[in-house]
Design an enzyme around this catalytic site. Structure first.
Site, mmCIF file in Angstrom:
data_model
loop_
_atom_site.group_PDB
_atom_site.id
_atom_site.type_symbol
_atom_site.label_atom_id
_atom_site.label_comp_id
_atom_site.label_asym_id
_atom_site.label_seq_id
_atom_site.Cartn_x
_atom_site.Cartn_y
_atom_site.Cartn_z
ATOM 1 C CE LYS A 43 2.413 -4.237 0.884
ATOM 2 N NZ LYS A 43 1.385 -3.726 0.171
ATOM 3 C CG PHE A 68 -4.689 -1.243 -0.019
ATOM 4 C CD1 PHE A 68 -5.264 -0.418 0.817
ATOM 5 C CD2 PHE A 68 -3.469 -1.467 -0.256
ATOM 6 C CE1 PHE A 68 -4.404 0.629 1.315
ATOM 7 C CE2 PHE A 68 -2.511 -0.417 0.112
ATOM 8 C CZ PHE A 68 -2.986 0.682 0.952
ATOM 9 C CG ASP A 87 -1.765 -4.369 -6.825
ATOM 10 O OD1 ASP A 87 -0.975 -5.034 -6.715
ATOM 11 O OD2 ASP A 87 -2.479 -3.400 -6.329
HETATM 12 C C1 LIG Z 1 0.815 -2.586 -0.200
HETATM 13 C C2 LIG Z 1 -0.021 -2.622 -1.440
HETATM 14 C C3 LIG Z 1 -0.303 -1.532 -2.476
HETATM 15 C C4 LIG Z 1 0.570 -0.246 -2.133
HETATM 16 O O1 LIG Z 1 2.006 -0.492 -1.892
HETATM 17 P P1 LIG Z 1 2.710 0.590 -1.252
HETATM 18 O O2 LIG Z 1 4.269 0.330 -1.275
HETATM 19 O O3 LIG Z 1 2.475 0.856 0.072
HETATM 20 O O4 LIG Z 1 2.680 2.010 -1.917
HETATM 21 C C5 LIG Z 1 -0.790 -1.835 -3.582
HETATM 22 N N1 LIG Z 1 -1.472 -2.796 -4.009
HETATM 23 C C6 LIG Z 1 -1.404 -4.143 -2.981
HETATM 24 C C7 LIG Z 1 -1.934 -5.169 -3.522
HETATM 25 C C8 LIG Z 1 -0.744 -3.932 -1.853
HETATM 26 O O5 LIG Z 1 -0.931 -4.925 -0.985
#
Ligand SMILES: *Cc1c(COP(=O)(O)O)cnc(C)c1O
Length: 388
Positions: A245, A131, A216
């Site tokens: 986050k 994700f 990420d």
């Molecule tokens: C939540 C998340 C995203 C996306 O972040 P948003 O602030 O919702 O755009 C991208 N990568 C990972 C691993 C995430 O957990």
């Protein structure tokens, strides 16, 4: 008929999330309250966002001071907190690196995606179960078919490999690959930890083929796993890292860090943002980092995470407790995560059913030992309730 908040929500807010479970009105530390005055222990922290819990005085003070001094400026101008947060993040990475600030995880990944295109190659190798966000670029790199299918065509030249399989990665990576993109632990997939040596294998392969290693850390970063960044447990250094986050402790901010030569791939005019690196958001980020350092929260995260794992592992409904620090996946024997999430909410616990058989906890990093003990007792009772 009286108009309820759900009627108002459905009448005015686009239905992208379904109807929310509760109307929350207040938060303090690891607790939130709804409009009926019911208190909840927040074991999700706004999906790994509220690193210092709700209403932490360090964030309130930093944001208030910055907003009353200088709020937004645009990127025609620099501000002190923006420079200081970039320096701080570069220091935490411990390498020569440069930062691009954004407002979210998806935007941080968009910046990294654009950086990869400046290598002269276009192919991205990315893992199944990943994700990376919901914008068109980040979505092209997100594996869930149901999220992607309605929006195709998306940016292309993406190669999918099974997560955690070093041999599959080796077969997929050659000299045409611009970047390999991986989460160090897959969060949305239900806290899936790759086998030992996987990130090192990705590092070796990308180095050998002149590709970028893009990690990420949007969910795993900023102390959540007991390290500043989850990749550091593998002893590697990525070329690109994305954060969001937990970085702002609840104030929207994202960041893309590029190490070494990758930090110069974007040139003037290649990318931009109006809000990204805003003085208020970067002041919040500085307050989060300073508090984690001052209160030794990294050590605390490891201790409390272990306490949660020990307390949950021997429940008969639990086959495994995954993750590190305060990113916890509870793997269930039966596909009862959705009823467990509902029962937990009714019992005053906020957690997430990441998949049909996996619960996810991502509590504030300030969760106390007593609160963790309450969480264990509460979750065990919920698992008793939903077990046949
Ligand atoms: C939540 C998340 C995203 C996306 O972040 P948003 O602030 O919702 O755009 C991208 N990568 C990972 C691993 C995430 O957990």
């Amino acid at each position: 008929m009286t108009t309820t908040w759900t009627n108002r929500y459905e009448g005015a807010v686009m239905n992208t999330f379904g109807t929310p479970a509760r109307l929350l009105v207040r938060g303090e530390g690891a607790y939130v309250w709804d409009d009926a005055g019911t208190r909840y222990l927040d074991l999700l922290a706004g999906i790994a966002v509220n690193a210092l819990g709700h209403g932490h005085p360090a964030i309130v003070e930093a944001v208030t001071r910055q907003l009353t001094t200088l709020g937004h400026t645009s990127n025609f101008f620099a501000t002190e907190p923006q420079i200081a947060l970039a320096e701080k993040l570069v220091g935490l990475v411990g390498q020569d690196a440069r930062v691009f600030f954004a407002n979210s995880g998806a935007e941080a990944n968009e910046a990294a995606f654009k950086i990869t295109r400046r290598t002269g190659r276009t192919r991205i190798v990315v893992a199944e179960g990943s994700f990376h966000g919901r914008t068109m670029g980040a979505l092209a790199l997100t594996s869930k078919e149901a999220y992607r299918a309605p929006f195709e065509p998306l940016p292309g030249d993406v190669t999918w490999v099974p997560y955690g399989d070093a041999a599959a990665l080796e077969a997929a990576v050659d000299d045409t690959v611009a970047a390999v993109l991986l989460e160090p632990i897959q969060g949305e997939a239900g806290v899936v930890v790759p086998p030992e040596g996987y990130l090192q294998a990705a590092r070796d392969l990308t180095t050998r083929h002149g590709a970028l290693l893009w990690i990420d850390e949007v969910q795993t970063g900023m102390g959540r796993t007991g390290d500043w960044f989850a990749y550091s447990a593998s002893g590697i250094v990525p070329d690109l890292m994305t954060l969001a986050k937990g970085l702002g402790g609840g104030i929207p901010i994202g960041a893309c860090l590029a190490v070494g030569a990758a930090g110069s791939l974007l040139q003037p005019g290649n990318h931009g943002t109006t809000f990204g690196g805003n003085a208020v958001a970067t002041a919040a980020g500085l307050a989060v980092i300073a508090t984690i350092e001052r209160e030794d929260l990294l050590g605390h995260v490891t201790r409390v995470g272990d306490q949660l794992r020990r307390g949950l592992a021997d429940h008969p409904q639990v086959t495994d407790v995954t993750g590190r620090g305060l990113l916890v996946g509870i793997v269930l024997r039966e596909p009862v995560a959705a009823p467990a999430q509902k029962a937990a909410l009714a019992a005053g616990l906020i957690l997430n059913n990441a998949t049909p058989d996996r619960l996810r906890l991502a509590p504030p990093l300030i969760l106390s030992e007593d609160q963790a003990a309450d969480a264990v007792t509460g979750i065990r009772a919920v698992l008793d309730e939903v077990s046949a």
